[in-house]
Structures are given as structure tokens and as C-alpha cells.
Design a protein around this motif. Structure first.
Motif, PDB file in Angstrom:
ATOM      1  N   VAL A  32      -8.193 -42.925  -9.429  1.00 29.61           N
ATOM      2  CA  VAL A  32      -6.927 -42.470 -10.009  1.00 29.61           C
ATOM      3  C   VAL A  32      -6.226 -43.621 -10.721  1.00 29.61           C
ATOM      4  O   VAL A  32      -5.734 -43.479 -11.849  1.00 29.61           O
ATOM      5  N   ARG A  89      -5.151 -27.036 -12.045  1.00 33.37           N
ATOM      6  CA  ARG A  89      -4.212 -27.990 -12.646  1.00 33.37           C
ATOM      7  C   ARG A  89      -3.977 -27.655 -14.117  1.00 33.37           C
ATOM      8  O   ARG A  89      -2.849 -27.591 -14.576  1.00 33.37           O
ATOM      9  N   LYS A 102      -5.375 -43.684 -14.654  1.00 36.66           N
ATOM     10  CA  LYS A 102      -3.990 -43.706 -15.120  1.00 36.66           C
ATOM     11  C   LYS A 102      -3.673 -44.979 -15.902  1.00 36.66           C
ATOM     12  O   LYS A 102      -2.846 -44.962 -16.816  1.00 36.66           O
ATOM     13  N   GLN A 153     -16.646 -34.800  -7.950  1.00 32.92           N
ATOM     14  CA  GLN A 153     -16.044 -36.061  -8.370  1.00 32.92           C
ATOM     15  C   GLN A 153     -17.067 -36.957  -9.066  1.00 32.92           C
ATOM     16  O   GLN A 153     -18.106 -37.272  -8.505  1.00 32.92           O
ATOM     17  N   TYR A 213     -11.202 -42.745  -4.063  1.00 34.84           N
ATOM     18  CA  TYR A 213     -10.411 -41.773  -4.833  1.00 34.84           C
ATOM     19  C   TYR A 213      -9.173 -42.434  -5.425  1.00 34.84           C
ATOM     20  O   TYR A 213      -8.852 -42.255  -6.606  1.00 34.84           O
ATOM     21  N   SER A 214      -8.483 -43.226  -4.618  1.00 24.37           N
ATOM     22  CA  SER A 214      -7.285 -43.910  -5.090  1.00 24.37           C
ATOM     23  C   SER A 214      -7.611 -44.895  -6.212  1.00 24.37           C
ATOM     24  O   SER A 214      -6.874 -45.009  -7.197  1.00 24.37           O
ATOM     25  N   PRO A 260      -6.591 -30.811  -6.378  1.00 22.28           N
ATOM     26  CA  PRO A 260      -7.363 -31.453  -5.309  1.00 22.28           C
ATOM     27  C   PRO A 260      -7.628 -30.493  -4.145  1.00 22.28           C
ATOM     28  O   PRO A 260      -6.705 -29.860  -3.632  1.00 22.28           O
ATOM     29  N   TYR A 316      -2.997 -38.704  -6.260  1.00 28.18           N
ATOM     30  CA  TYR A 316      -3.174 -38.484  -7.698  1.00 28.18           C
ATOM     31  C   TYR A 316      -1.896 -38.845  -8.454  1.00 28.18           C
ATOM     32  O   TYR A 316      -1.939 -39.404  -9.543  1.00 28.18           O
ATOM     33  N   PRO A 345     -10.226 -38.357 -11.836  1.00 30.59           N
ATOM     34  CA  PRO A 345     -10.033 -37.725 -10.524  1.00 30.59           C
ATOM     35  C   PRO A 345      -9.941 -36.212 -10.673  1.00 30.59           C
ATOM     36  O   PRO A 345      -8.856 -35.631 -10.726  1.00 30.59           O
ATOM     37  N   GLU A 346     -11.098 -35.547 -10.769  1.00 31.97           N
ATOM     38  CA  GLU A 346     -11.073 -34.112 -11.025  1.00 31.97           C
ATOM     39  C   GLU A 346     -12.353 -33.441 -10.547  1.00 31.97           C
ATOM     40  O   GLU A 346     -13.407 -34.064 -10.447  1.00 31.97           O
TER      41      GLU A 346
END
Length: 274
Positions: A212, A17, A216, A74, A208-209, A96, A171, A41-42
Motif C-alpha cells: 500500500v 471499491r 500510494k 494480491q 500488505y502495508s 479488502p 489501505y 493492493p487489490e
């Protein structure tokens, strides 16, 4: 000194990324602020060609000195990073699923841990770190890492999986979703989808969601400091402000305002590099 995100070359964009280069130098005896580090998230490989990093878990009171080259899956917990007087870091942020394709090891094994990359991959990656210590510019450092990654990723046989694409979509847009619907997109039953997603990402799709969305939301606040938290909560599909606070307390250990205040005292911000 520098704190900068750098895009990969086109040939590596399927796997990488971006890169983060951080280089701080503090005067002898000068107070060095710690870096509060919440989950993002990485998946990463971090090179430390100069200086050292102490990773502290503020809840458990446990400290770890990071290896010179570390692999981290993660992250789900908050940590505090303590830097040496001179600190030079180059971190690779993978797309991802890309680290799983590289290692072919379930990323649940790397969750919330900084593993010695030399013991996971081989000592070649430690040699890369040694070369980085002798580079004369940040551009040269990127070239050294990219040459290594191109050679390494050229041998990757596993193709991009539909689950990687779904994680990339989450993501970009971590809105509410139906697990059944996501499973259908991957042509899997929900149970298989959850298991395989966890294998490749280190956490299940719902967690995960949430990670993120948390990430964000505070990024947005940093970019729009005048916006109130309730508006931000609704923008990122939290039901209300308290729903967002729950995620902040779980992932950052503090409420949203305190997290932003702590993050604003990070080394890169004190040194006005970001």
C-alpha cells in the motif's frame, strides 16, 4: 476510447471499491506501447469482452495469455501487459476481504496469478463477458456487471470480518504499526491474526502495508510531479530515500524515477486518456 474509474452503486459499496473501464483502439501497424503493471493492493475480476492481453514477467521471461475472464488475488511482482489492436476491459476492484467472502477460498491460492474465472466460479461469468461484448455503451456494461454481482453477492453468507476492516484501515493509512496491537483489535493472538489475514488478503499484514505504501507513494508523485522523492519518502513514513528505493526495486523492478518514466509511456497516457 476511455480509461476511467467508476464508483459502484450504493448497494455494492460494501464489496466493490470501483470499476475500471479501458477501451483502446490502435491503427493497423501502429506501435502499441506496453503497460508496466506493478503490484497494487487489490483483488480483481477482469472481463475482456474484446481483444486479448498477454502478461509478461520481465524477470522470469515467462508469458501468459489472460483468460477472457480472470480472477487475480494480491499481486506482489511486476508485470508488463501487451494489448491487442482493439482492447476492451472492465475490471472489478473489490474491497479488502470481499473476494474471499465471495469465493470462500484462501486468497493465497490466487496470489500473482490470473485464473480462469469460469473454472473457479462457473460458466455464468463467461456468459457475462459475452453480454459485455454486445453492449452499446460503457454505462450498459456497468449495469450488466452490477446485475451479475448483485445476484452473486446476495448469496454471500459470511459477514464483514474485523480483519477486513483492519485491511481497509491499512489501505487508507499504511503507517508503521504493531502486529500485537492489530491482533488485539481483531481479538486474535498475533500468530492467528497473521494466518487469517493472509488467508483473506493473500499476503501477511506487513507485506500488505508495504504494498500500500509503495502504491500510494508513486501515486502521490504522479499527482505532484514537482515534489522531490525524499520528501515523498518521509511523507509516507519511509526512514529515508534508500528505504523507499528498496521497495521500488522489489515491487517495480526499477528505481522510482525509471518507474515513473515507464508508467508515463502506458497506453492510456500516450492516448491522453488519463
Amino acid at each position: 476510447m476511455i480509461y476511467q474509474y467508476i464508483a459502484p452503486s450504493p448497494i455494492l459499496q460494501e464489496f466493490v471499491r470501483d470499476y475500471l473501464i479501458a477501451h483502446f483502439t490502435f491503427e493497423k501497424g501502429e506501435h502499441i506501447p506496453y503497460k508496466p503493471y506493478s503490484p497494487k493492493p487489490e483483488h480483481t475480476i477482469t472481463f475482456l469482452p474484446k481483444g486479448n492481453l498477454t502478461i509478461s514477467d520481465p524477470l522470469k521471461g515467462v508469458e501468459q495469455v489472460a483468460p477472457s475472464v480472470s480472477i487475480c488475488g494480491q499481486q506482489v511482482s511486476r508485470y508488463n501487459f501487451y494489448l491487442s489492436q482493439e482492447y476492451l476491459m472492465l475490471r472489478v476492484h473489490f474491497q479488502p476481504g470481499a473476494l474471499y467472502r465471495l469465493l470462500q477460498i484462501p486468497l493465497l491460492e490466487f496470489r500473482d496469478c490470473w485464473f480462469d474465472a469460469g473454472s473457479v466460479i462457473n460458466n455464468e461469468v463467461v456468459g457475462v463477458n459475452d453480454r459485455l461484448a454486445h453492449c452499446l455503451s460503457y454505462t450498459e456494461m456497468i449495469d450488466v456487471v452490477e446485475d451479475y454481482l448483485k445476484n452473486k453477492l446476495r448469496k454471500v453468507k459470511a459477514d464483514l470480518h474485523p480483519l477486513d476492516k483492519i485491511a481497509a484501515c491499512l489501505y487508507t493509512n499504511p503507517s508503521r504499526f504493531s502486529l500485537d496491537w492489530l491482533a488485539r483489535q481483531a481479538c486474535l493472538c498475533p500468530r492467528q491474526f497473521n494466518r487469517k489475514f493472509t488467508e483473506r488478503m493473500g499476503v501477511g499484514p506487513k507485506l500488505y502495508s508495504r504494498l500500500v505504501r509503495f502504491y500510494k507513494s508513486y501515486q502521490y508523485k504522479e499527482a505532484h510531479p514537482d515534489d522531490d522523492w525524499l520528501s515523498i519518502a518521509l511523507l509516507f513514513n519511509y526512514t529515508d530515500y534508500q528505504h523507499m528505493v528498496k521497495d521500488f526495486r522489489e515491487f517495480a523492478g526499477v528505481n522510482p524515477n525509471l518507474w515513473i518514466n515507464q508508467d508515463n509511456q502506458s497506453p492510456e497516457r500516450i492516448l491522453k486518456l488519463e
